[in-house]
Scaffold this motif. Sequence first.
Motif, PDB file in Angstrom:
ATOM      1  N   ARG A   2       0.835  -1.203   0.000  1.00  0.00           N
ATOM      2  CA  ARG A   2       0.000   0.000   0.000  1.00  0.00           C
ATOM      3  C   ARG A   2       0.866   1.248   0.000  1.00  0.00           C
ATOM      4  O   ARG A   2       1.815   1.369   0.793  1.00  0.00           O
ATOM      5  CB  ARG A   2      -0.916  -0.012   1.227  1.00  0.00           C
ATOM      6  CG  ARG A   2      -1.865   1.167   1.236  1.00  0.00           C
ATOM      7  CD  ARG A   2      -2.796   1.083   2.432  1.00  0.00           C
ATOM      8  NE  ARG A   2      -3.665   2.225   2.490  1.00  0.00           N
ATOM      9  CZ  ARG A   2      -4.573   2.414   3.450  1.00  0.00           C
ATOM     10  NH1 ARG A   2      -4.713   1.502   4.403  1.00  0.00           N
ATOM     11  NH2 ARG A   2      -5.322   3.473   3.441  1.00  0.00           N
ATOM     12  N   HIS A  50      -3.652   4.015  -8.638  1.00  0.00           N
ATOM     13  CA  HIS A  50      -4.676   3.817  -7.607  1.00  0.00           C
ATOM     14  C   HIS A  50      -4.398   4.651  -6.360  1.00  0.00           C
ATOM     15  O   HIS A  50      -5.317   4.906  -5.572  1.00  0.00           O
ATOM     16  CB  HIS A  50      -4.759   2.334  -7.249  1.00  0.00           C
ATOM     17  CG  HIS A  50      -5.252   1.484  -8.382  1.00  0.00           C
ATOM     18  ND1 HIS A  50      -6.553   1.539  -8.840  1.00  0.00           N
ATOM     19  CD2 HIS A  50      -4.618   0.589  -9.173  1.00  0.00           C
ATOM     20  CE1 HIS A  50      -6.705   0.689  -9.847  1.00  0.00           C
ATOM     21  NE2 HIS A  50      -5.540   0.121 -10.080  1.00  0.00           N
ATOM     22  N   TYR A  51      -3.176   5.058  -6.193  1.00  0.00           N
ATOM     23  CA  TYR A  51      -2.839   5.958  -5.087  1.00  0.00           C
ATOM     24  C   TYR A  51      -3.490   7.321  -5.294  1.00  0.00           C
ATOM     25  O   TYR A  51      -4.095   7.879  -4.379  1.00  0.00           O
ATOM     26  CB  TYR A  51      -1.318   6.081  -4.989  1.00  0.00           C
ATOM     27  CG  TYR A  51      -0.829   7.211  -4.122  1.00  0.00           C
ATOM     28  CD1 TYR A  51      -1.144   7.258  -2.773  1.00  0.00           C
ATOM     29  CD2 TYR A  51      -0.016   8.208  -4.660  1.00  0.00           C
ATOM     30  CE1 TYR A  51      -0.671   8.292  -1.973  1.00  0.00           C
ATOM     31  CE2 TYR A  51       0.458   9.233  -3.864  1.00  0.00           C
ATOM     32  CZ  TYR A  51       0.122   9.273  -2.523  1.00  0.00           C
ATOM     33  OH  TYR A  51       0.582  10.288  -1.727  1.00  0.00           O
ATOM     34  N   GLN A  54      -8.482   6.361  -6.520  1.00  0.00           N
ATOM     35  CA  GLN A  54      -8.856   5.075  -5.932  1.00  0.00           C
ATOM     36  C   GLN A  54      -9.701   4.234  -6.885  1.00  0.00           C
ATOM     37  O   GLN A  54      -9.555   3.019  -6.949  1.00  0.00           O
ATOM     38  CB  GLN A  54      -9.606   5.301  -4.625  1.00  0.00           C
ATOM     39  CG  GLN A  54      -8.743   5.879  -3.523  1.00  0.00           C
ATOM     40  CD  GLN A  54      -9.477   5.964  -2.192  1.00  0.00           C
ATOM     41  OE1 GLN A  54     -10.653   5.621  -2.100  1.00  0.00           O
ATOM     42  NE2 GLN A  54      -8.779   6.421  -1.167  1.00  0.00           N
ATOM     43  N   ARG A  55     -10.616   4.890  -7.608  1.00  0.00           N
ATOM     44  CA  ARG A  55     -11.465   4.175  -8.563  1.00  0.00           C
ATOM     45  C   ARG A  55     -11.233   4.749  -9.956  1.00  0.00           C
ATOM     46  O   ARG A  55     -10.934   5.937 -10.101  1.00  0.00           O
ATOM     47  CB  ARG A  55     -12.947   4.322  -8.187  1.00  0.00           C
ATOM     48  CG  ARG A  55     -13.286   3.828  -6.787  1.00  0.00           C
ATOM     49  CD  ARG A  55     -14.740   4.110  -6.438  1.00  0.00           C
ATOM     50  NE  ARG A  55     -15.050   5.526  -6.600  1.00  0.00           N
ATOM     51  CZ  ARG A  55     -15.897   6.019  -7.504  1.00  0.00           C
ATOM     52  NH1 ARG A  55     -16.522   5.204  -8.344  1.00  0.00           N
ATOM     53  NH2 ARG A  55     -16.122   7.309  -7.573  1.00  0.00           N
TER      54      ARG A  55
END
Length: 208
Positions: A2, A50-51, A54-55
């Motif tokens: 992450r 994605h960082y 997010q979508r």
Amino acid sequence: MRLTKKKDDDPSARERILAAAEELFAESGFDATPTSKIAARAGVPKGLVHYYFQRKPDLLTALVERLPDERIDPMGVVVPGDVAASLRRLVAELDARLRASYLLSHLLWREADTHTAVRDALQQRFGRVVDQIRAVIMAASMGRLPVATVDTASGLLALAVSYRHSVARHGEADDGTPNAASAETIDREVDFIAGALTAPPAPAPLAR
């Protein structure tokens, strides 16, 4: 792994991701473009996409924000006493904004049917165009026209301009420059609306 936010975030990476998404969505469509392909085009790890987003639909929302500001100072286009000339100058400015974001405008109009956030954002921009047309008409006519009539005329011209921009990719130059037929059509529409606004009232019928 992450990714966590750091003080040394690279804003240029975010811009590269958006630029890659804009190009790929325009080429292949939103649904057919995986985030892995966006990452490869942008030259960043997939996790970085994605960082920042997010979508995948968040990319479309961010692209709407990249559209150039369509707000135009009415005083920069108004010809006092000449509604038609003022509206033609406003339309020319709006066309110039389209040319500055032709690829992006193209893909957003296309994706608006299936993505509510894009549709809502474009609807808000349409409302601002209506407001600008209204302001130009009121300034050019020096406030002498009925508000209800100006509101109707503003909505009609905004629809004509919006339609032109939504189909600009069909039958026009690659940079969105209106062809002669399109320019003549909008000129006629402007003249018709301005003429209807400024025409003297019809004489009352004679009493029998």
